[in-house]
Enzyme design. Structure first.
Site, PDB file in Angstrom:
ATOM      1  N   ASP A  13      41.201  27.799  -5.066  1.00 10.91           N
ATOM      2  CA  ASP A  13      42.373  28.137  -5.555  1.00 10.91           C
ATOM      3  C   ASP A  13      43.828  28.104  -4.780  1.00 10.91           C
ATOM      4  OD1 ASP A  13      43.572  30.608  -6.340  1.00 10.91           O
ATOM      5  OD2 ASP A  13      42.509  31.749  -4.978  1.00 10.91           O
ATOM      6  N   ASP A  52      44.605  34.502  -5.684  1.00 12.25           N
ATOM      7  CA  ASP A  52      44.440  35.500  -6.590  1.00 12.25           C
ATOM      8  C   ASP A  52      42.513  35.632  -6.545  1.00 12.25           C
ATOM      9  OD1 ASP A  52      43.708  32.889  -8.520  1.00 12.25           O
ATOM     10  OD2 ASP A  52      43.814  34.043 -10.417  1.00 12.25           O
ATOM     11  N   ASP A  83      42.212  27.143 -10.268  1.00 11.26           N
ATOM     12  CA  ASP A  83      43.079  27.190 -11.056  1.00 11.26           C
ATOM     13  C   ASP A  83      43.495  25.835 -11.104  1.00 11.26           C
ATOM     14  OD1 ASP A  83      45.116  26.873  -8.725  1.00 11.26           O
ATOM     15  OD2 ASP A  83      45.009  29.087  -8.866  1.00 11.26           O
ATOM     16  N   ASP A 100      36.350  20.509 -21.948  1.00 11.25           N
ATOM     17  CA  ASP A 100      34.961  21.379 -22.752  1.00 11.25           C
ATOM     18  C   ASP A 100      35.451  22.273 -24.150  1.00 11.25           C
ATOM     19  OD1 ASP A 100      32.376  22.794 -22.383  1.00 11.25           O
ATOM     20  OD2 ASP A 100      32.639  23.100 -20.322  1.00 11.25           O
ATOM     21  N   ASP A 114      29.938  22.169 -26.131  1.00 13.68           N
ATOM     22  CA  ASP A 114      28.741  23.126 -25.497  1.00 13.68           C
ATOM     23  C   ASP A 114      28.358  24.077 -26.930  1.00 13.68           C
ATOM     24  OD1 ASP A 114      29.003  25.384 -23.842  1.00 13.68           O
ATOM     25  OD2 ASP A 114      29.184  26.994 -25.498  1.00 13.68           O
ATOM     26  N   GLU A 122      26.102  19.279 -25.247  1.00 14.29           N
ATOM     27  CA  GLU A 122      25.541  20.353 -24.084  1.00 14.29           C
ATOM     28  C   GLU A 122      24.183  20.540 -25.381  1.00 14.29           C
ATOM     29  OE1 GLU A 122      24.425  24.524 -22.087  1.00 14.29           O
ATOM     30  OE2 GLU A 122      25.180  24.046 -23.572  1.00 14.29           O
ATOM     31  N   HIS A 178      26.534  24.281 -14.269  1.00 18.03           N
ATOM     32  CA  HIS A 178      27.033  25.996 -13.874  1.00 18.03           C
ATOM     33  C   HIS A 178      25.758  27.049 -15.173  1.00 18.03           C
ATOM     34  CE1 HIS A 178      28.732  24.885 -17.819  1.00 18.03           C
ATOM     35  NE2 HIS A 178      28.305  26.032 -17.999  1.00 18.03           N
ATOM     36  N   ASP A 179      24.375  26.930 -14.855  1.00 17.13           N
ATOM     37  CA  ASP A 179      24.120  27.552 -16.101  1.00 17.13           C
ATOM     38  C   ASP A 179      22.533  27.105 -14.449  1.00 17.13           C
ATOM     39  OD1 ASP A 179      25.749  28.128 -17.980  1.00 17.13           O
ATOM     40  OD2 ASP A 179      25.041  26.426 -19.441  1.00 17.13           O
TER      41      ASP A 179
HETATM   42  C1  GLC Z   1      26.528  27.454 -22.424  1.00 10.49           C
HETATM   43  C2  GLC Z   1      27.148  27.348 -21.122  1.00 10.49           C
HETATM   44  C3  GLC Z   1      26.775  28.552 -20.657  1.00 10.49           C
HETATM   45  C4  GLC Z   1      27.472  29.468 -21.513  1.00 10.49           C
HETATM   46  C5  GLC Z   1      27.221  29.540 -23.183  1.00 10.49           C
HETATM   47  C6  GLC Z   1      27.593  30.140 -24.376  1.00 10.49           C
HETATM   48  O1  GLC Z   1      25.566  26.896 -22.071  1.00 10.49           O
HETATM   49  O2  GLC Z   1      27.168  26.152 -19.869  1.00 10.49           O
HETATM   50  O3  GLC Z   1      27.897  28.794 -19.676  1.00 10.49           O
HETATM   51  O4  GLC Z   1      27.202  30.900 -21.069  1.00 10.49           O
HETATM   52  O5  GLC Z   1      27.174  28.138 -23.564  1.00 10.49           O
HETATM   53  O6  GLC Z   1      28.880  29.746 -24.475  1.00 10.49           O
HETATM   54 MG    MG Z   2      44.253  31.190  -8.469  1.00 13.63          MG
END
Ligand code: GLC
Ligand code: MG
Length: 531
Positions: free
Chosen positions: A24, A28, A32, A101, A203, A266, A327-328
């Site tokens: 950051d 905030d 970023d 992404d 995605d 993905e 991140h999932d």
């Molecule tokens: C993908 C992303 C996930 C998101 C989902 C819906 O699996 O990695 O974080 O919630 O798609 O877009």
């Molecule tokens: Mg920030």
């Protein structure tokens, strides 16, 4: 024909940045673009090349950016277009690449396209989304379930129809059978590609096309109440439809209008379905993400089988890839423990194929327990109790031992791990035996040795609890031996060998000469240059 063996995305390592949590710059509490900019030296010195940044576009943030309300803008929270241009330029100046992404399956319900679409049944954008009449009883058109819980259909009072959303109701699915939708998204891709963006991670690629007849999904015989309601049915008709491959091919054509850009998909599917995303003529995704190491139990026999099944299933010109974290999913250090996370790192960076490293995994960052009242993830909030929260793997990067781990001067959007004073970039950078130092060594040797980036993969079968293989390029050979358990094992292959340990999870072994039959301590991984 041009030699494509050494293309950057085959040779190099991809690093995923979850932008809210990386760095950051403005206090905030949310990461970023300027923050990323400040940390480019770190990424360059670490030795990663492709920086994939999770969504940075305008979004109401119902799903933290995976609900896009403008495909060609920057969310003010992350900065502005100037910041982005500067970042892209700096990435390129360092010889690095930038992957964005792309979220084409659904937009935000606040996207002007959807706002128009829901206005009336005869709005020109009505067919841009998936609208259906209620069934005879007034209920949803079929039994399809949302990944985030409950029916995937949301009723719209105003027009008397339901719209389909594979994820949140704030994420209506776009209708990819409509050529206008295709064109709109392809133009957004071109917008970024023209700027010089090096590719996209697409995605939920396997969701993009749904059954034309909207047939009910079959009930899942293995469903139990502890599961998310998504598992009540098998998504046989709502995902992975054959026509999706035409869409992927079209996306690939857009990518190919430009030089050496990359298309990543993905895709959570079993191997035989996954490899179809390379396309019949290699005209699909360059890298359909391979999530086996994320999904399999940490069992040497299973992993061994999966690696070889994957190698065997790849199409002739299909380049492999490996992912350990994102991140999932729960972080690798939490899934398999600290010791085995080191083995996993060695595996990720020595298997054949492009590795993707999730930010913080190079420090051995662990899942962080988030108190109930601080939970942010809609997956958990939507289905309390059964929907797994993804917050634990999204906590701020641990840069140093100063307040808030050097991530922010403000209040971080998610709590920072309590272990940040010991586990951070500053301390680990030069520390022999640290996870970061191990990563640095592996990345260095991987970049230098063609055997380790483009070389062949040859399995070595010995003890069933050991994973071992050779990477080979011309006359250079490396032997990798990984003990996926805690007990000492015997490595005794049916051939003679000798070599020098170049990298070891126990760094005191580096430089040692070894040959033929050896004992491999529990949790030990060796990367040996054969002589
Ligand atoms: C993908 C992303 C996930 C998101 C989902 C819906 O699996 O990695 O974080 O919630 O798609 O877009
Ligand atoms: Mg920030």
């Amino acid at each position: 024909m041009r030699d494509t063996k050494f293309l950057w995305w085959k040779k190099e390592v991809i690093y995923q940045i979850y932008p809210r949590s990386f760095k950051d710059s403005d206090g905030d509490g949310i990461g970023d673009l300027k923050g990323i900019q400040q940390k480019l030296d770190y990424l360059q010195d670490l030795g990663v090349k492709g920086i994939w940044i999770s969504p940075i576009f305008p979004s109401p943030m119902a799903d933290f950016g995976y609900d896009v309300s403008d495909y060609t803008g920057i969310h003010p929270m992350f900065g502005n277009m100037e910041d982005f241009d500067e970042l892209l330029d700096s990435i390129h100046q360092r010889g690095m690449k930038c992957i964005l992404d792309l979220v084409p399956n659904h937009s935000s319900d606040q996207h002007p396209w959807f706002l128009e679409s829901k206005e009336s049944k005869d709005n020109p954008k009505r067919d841009w989304y998936i609208w259906k009449d209620p069934d005879e009883d007034g209920g949803p058109p079929n039994n399809w379930m949302s990944v985030f819980g409950g029916s995937a259909w949301e009723f719209d009072e105003n027009t008397g129809q339901y719209y389909y959303h594979a994820f949140l109701k704030e994420q209506p699915d776009l209708n990819w059978r409509n050529p206008e939708v295709q064109k709109a998204v392809f133009d957004a891709m071109r917008f970024w590609l023209k700027k010089g963006v090096d590719g996209f991670r697409v995605d939920v690629m396997w969701h993009m096309i749904k059954d034309e007849h909207f047939r009910d999904n079959p009930p899942n015989p293995d469903y139990t109440e502890e599961m998310s309601t998504f598992n009540k049915v098998i998504p046989a008709y709502s995902t992975d439809q054959d026509e999706v491959h035409d869409m992927v091919e079209k996306m690939r054509n857009v990518i190919d209008e430009f030089d050496e850009r990359l298309l990543i998909g993905e895709i959570y599917l079993p191997i035989h379905k996954l490899v179809k995303y390379y396309g019949l003529e290699n005209n699909g995704a360059h890298l359909p993400f391979n999530f086996q190491l994320l999904e399999l139990p940490w069992d040497p026999e299973k992993i061994n089988a999966a690696i070889n099944e994957y190698e065997g299933a790849l199409p002739e010109d299909g380049w492999p890839n490996w992912v350990l974290g994102n991140h999932d999913k729960s972080r690798i250090a939490s899934r398999v423990g600290k010791e085995q996370a080191r083995i996993a790192a060695m595996m990720l960076l020595t298997l054949r194929g492009t590795p993707t490293v999730y930010y913080g995994d190079e420090l051995g960052m662990e899942d962080v327990d988030i108190p109930e009242d601080k939970i942010q993830d809609p997956q958990a909030l939507n289905e309390p109790g059964v929907g797994r929260s993804r917050d634990p793997e999204r906590t701020p990067m641990q840069w140093d031992d100063s307040e808030n781990a050097g991530f922010t001067n403000g209040e971080p959007w998610l709590p920072i791990s309590e272990n940040y004073k010991e586990q951070n970039v500053k301390i680990q950078w030069d520390e022999e035996g640290s996870m970061l130092k191990l990563h640095r060594k592996l990345l260095q040797i991987r970049a230098k040795e063609p055997a380790l980036h483009v070389g062949e993969y040859i399995p070595v079968f010995t003890d069933k609890d050991l994973l071992s293989y050779i990477r080979e390029y011309e006359d250079q050979k490396f032997l990798i031996i990984l003990n996926l358990g805690a007990s000492k094992l015997n490595f005794a292959p049916d051939f003679d060998w000798s070599g020098t340990v170049k990298v070891a999870t126990d760094h005191t072994l580096e430089g040692k000469e070894l040959s033929n039959e050896i004992k491999i301590a529990g949790n030990l991984g060796l990367l040996i240059k054969l002589t």
